[in-house]
Design an enzyme around this catalytic site. Sequence first.
Site, short mmCIF file in Angstrom:
data_model
loop_
_atom_site.label_atom_id
_atom_site.label_comp_id
_atom_site.label_asym_id
_atom_site.label_seq_id
_atom_site.Cartn_x
_atom_site.Cartn_y
_atom_site.Cartn_z
CB CYS A 1 -0.89 -0.02 1.24
SG CYS A 1 -1.74 1.54 1.52
CB CYS B 1 0.71 1.02 4.86
SG CYS B 1 -0.87 0.15 5.05
CG ASP C 1 3.49 11.69 -3.96
OD1 ASP C 1 4.33 12.47 -3.46
OD2 ASP C 1 3.05 10.68 -3.35
CG HIS D 1 -4.38 -1.32 4.27
ND1 HIS D 1 -3.85 -0.48 3.33
CD2 HIS D 1 -5.06 -2.27 3.59
CE1 HIS D 1 -4.18 -0.92 2.13
NE2 HIS D 1 -4.92 -2.00 2.26
CG ASN E 1 -13.19 10.52 -4.64
OD1 ASN E 1 -14.22 11.16 -4.69
ND2 ASN E 1 -12.05 10.93 -5.18
CB SER F 1 -6.32 5.57 -6.41
OG SER F 1 -5.95 6.34 -5.29
CG HIS G 1 -4.36 3.24 4.10
ND1 HIS G 1 -3.33 2.49 4.65
CD2 HIS G 1 -4.68 4.17 5.02
CE1 HIS G 1 -3.05 2.97 5.85
NE2 HIS G 1 -3.85 3.99 6.10
CG HIS H 1 -7.05 7.98 1.04
ND1 HIS H 1 -7.33 6.70 0.65
CD2 HIS H 1 -7.14 8.73 -0.09
CE1 HIS H 1 -7.56 6.66 -0.65
NE2 HIS H 1 -7.46 7.88 -1.14
CD GLN I 1 -7.80 13.16 -3.40
OE1 GLN I 1 -7.16 14.04 -3.97
NE2 GLN I 1 -8.41 12.20 -4.06
CD GLU J 1 -23.38 24.59 -0.98
OE1 GLU J 1 -22.68 24.97 -0.02
OE2 GLU J 1 -23.79 23.42 -1.11
CG HIS K 1 -19.92 22.71 0.29
ND1 HIS K 1 -21.07 22.34 -0.36
CD2 HIS K 1 -18.90 22.49 -0.61
CE1 HIS K 1 -20.77 21.90 -1.57
NE2 HIS K 1 -19.46 21.95 -1.74
CG HIS L 1 -23.42 22.50 4.38
ND1 HIS L 1 -23.00 23.80 4.30
CD2 HIS L 1 -23.52 22.07 3.10
CE1 HIS L 1 -22.88 24.16 3.03
NE2 HIS L 1 -23.19 23.12 2.27
CG HIS M 1 -23.41 18.61 0.09
ND1 HIS M 1 -24.74 18.90 0.06
CD2 HIS M 1 -22.76 19.81 0.14
CE1 HIS M 1 -24.90 20.22 0.06
NE2 HIS M 1 -23.71 20.80 0.12
CE1 TYR N 1 -36.36 15.96 -19.51
CE2 TYR N 1 -35.86 16.09 -17.17
CZ TYR N 1 -36.53 16.57 -18.28
OH TYR N 1 -37.36 17.66 -18.17
CD GLU N 2 -31.16 11.20 -14.59
OE1 GLU N 2 -30.92 10.76 -15.73
OE2 GLU N 2 -31.80 10.59 -13.73
P1 H2U Z 1 -8.43 8.88 -4.21
O1 H2U Z 1 -8.79 9.60 -2.93
O2 H2U Z 1 -9.42 9.16 -5.30
O3 H2U Z 1 -8.15 7.45 -3.97
O4 H2U Z 1 -7.05 9.52 -4.68
C1 H2U Z 1 -5.88 9.35 -3.92
C2 H2U Z 1 -4.90 10.45 -4.20
O5 H2U Z 1 -3.65 10.06 -3.66
C3 H2U Z 1 -4.71 10.73 -5.67
O6 H2U Z 1 -4.99 12.10 -5.89
C4 H2U Z 1 -2.63 10.48 -4.50
C5 H2U Z 1 -3.22 10.43 -5.90
O7 H2U Z 1 -2.64 11.41 -6.72
N1 H2U Z 1 -1.48 9.59 -4.31
C6 H2U Z 1 -0.25 10.14 -4.01
O8 H2U Z 1 -0.13 11.35 -3.93
N2 H2U Z 1 0.82 9.31 -3.82
C7 H2U Z 1 0.76 7.95 -3.90
O9 H2U Z 1 1.75 7.28 -3.72
C8 H2U Z 1 -0.53 7.28 -4.21
C9 H2U Z 1 -1.70 8.17 -4.45
ZN ZN Z 2 -2.44 0.98 3.66
#
Ligand code: H2U
Ligand code: ZN
Length: 339
Positions: free
Chosen positions: A45, A48, A71, A108, A148, A156, A159, A161, A163, A177, A278, A293, A295, A313-314
């Site tokens: 991972c 980790c 990165d 993890h 996400n 991706s 683990h 996490h 953003q 808003e 937000h 709040h 969402h 339609y959406e």
């Molecule tokens: P997700 O939250 O959609 O999984 O995206 C993970 C982010 O983590 C993604 O923007 C970053 C990717 O660029 N990332 C790193 O910065 N370094 C890594 O070694 C793996 C993922």
């Molecule tokens: Zn991990």
Amino acid sequence: MPERRYNPLLDEWVLVSPQRTQRPWQGQVEATEAAPEQAPYDPACYLCPGNVRSGGARNPSYSGTFIFDNDFPALTPDPHPSLPVRPPLLRAEPERGVCRVLCYSPRHDLTLPFLGRAAVAAVIDAWAAQYQELGARPEIQAVQIFENRGALMGASNPHPHGQIWASSHLPNHSARELAALTAHRQQHGSCLLCDYGATELDAARGERVVCVNDDFLVVVPFWAVWPFETLLLSRRHLDSLAALAPAQRQNLADILIRLNLGYDQLFLTPFPHSWGWHLPPTDGAQHPECHLHAHFLPPLLRSASVRKFMVGYELLATPQRDLTPEQAAERLRACTPPG
Ligand code: H2U
Ligand code: ZN
């Protein structure tokens, strides 16, 4: 009977067509995959503790939350060279900012609702600190905190996490808003989301309420677009995460845990979704119109494998839903543990 409902936060409409829930379905049925068991530590991972990320940097042996600069950032802090001169309809502006990744814990295998209240409160502290630190930079006008969750949402890495993207302009949704919150305050002398929260708590049987505690309320909003979309808001007027007292952070941890457990229980699957906060613009001005709040925008419709698609339609006209927000709230409420 069909009706259209107004979303006062985005100044747009959603078409609600409950009569269609009876229609036959022979469309896509995705295979239900049992979520793979995760180990507490995965040597492969990128997130980790102690592991090397895909960009080559090595993570420290962290024991709580861990934050690093993405990165592969979508926004970069460097001042932009001037843009080329273009015809007036080809409008562009330089955009700068900072993208970070926040690992919720070294584990993890533990998604947010399984971290325990103290660890979730530490994640809340990290969100508040990032909002304040990045927002204090003169070039940063907005801090978007989001997650996400699940491969279906494009996450991706399993683990747990989230953003943080901080930008030098207000993103589209925040700008819309802000305009709505400002207009409501000017017209009514009150906060749109204070008024909306009170309306939902007063509504017959609290029919759109999913869960509640002393400080926070979760509803399927009257104007929800996604089948099980929810809106989490503070019950009293607070503008941002930074304003939360320690007891309120505990109550926020409580409601986040209960809501996520409810989602996971609904279709007996780790519920995929995108969600985020937000928060007020960080432009140096006061924003009494803003109300804390978040969402939650999950795609699932009928099971762990049948999702709603935003199509036809959406995409071309107006978002549409069959299941009513009241039906969705009733089902989600039944799955959500009591406080
Ligand atoms: P997700 O939250 O959609 O999984 O995206 C993970 C982010 O983590 C993604 O923007 C970053 C990717 O660029 N990332 C790193 O910065 N370094 C890594 O070694 C793996 C993922
Ligand atoms: Zn991990």
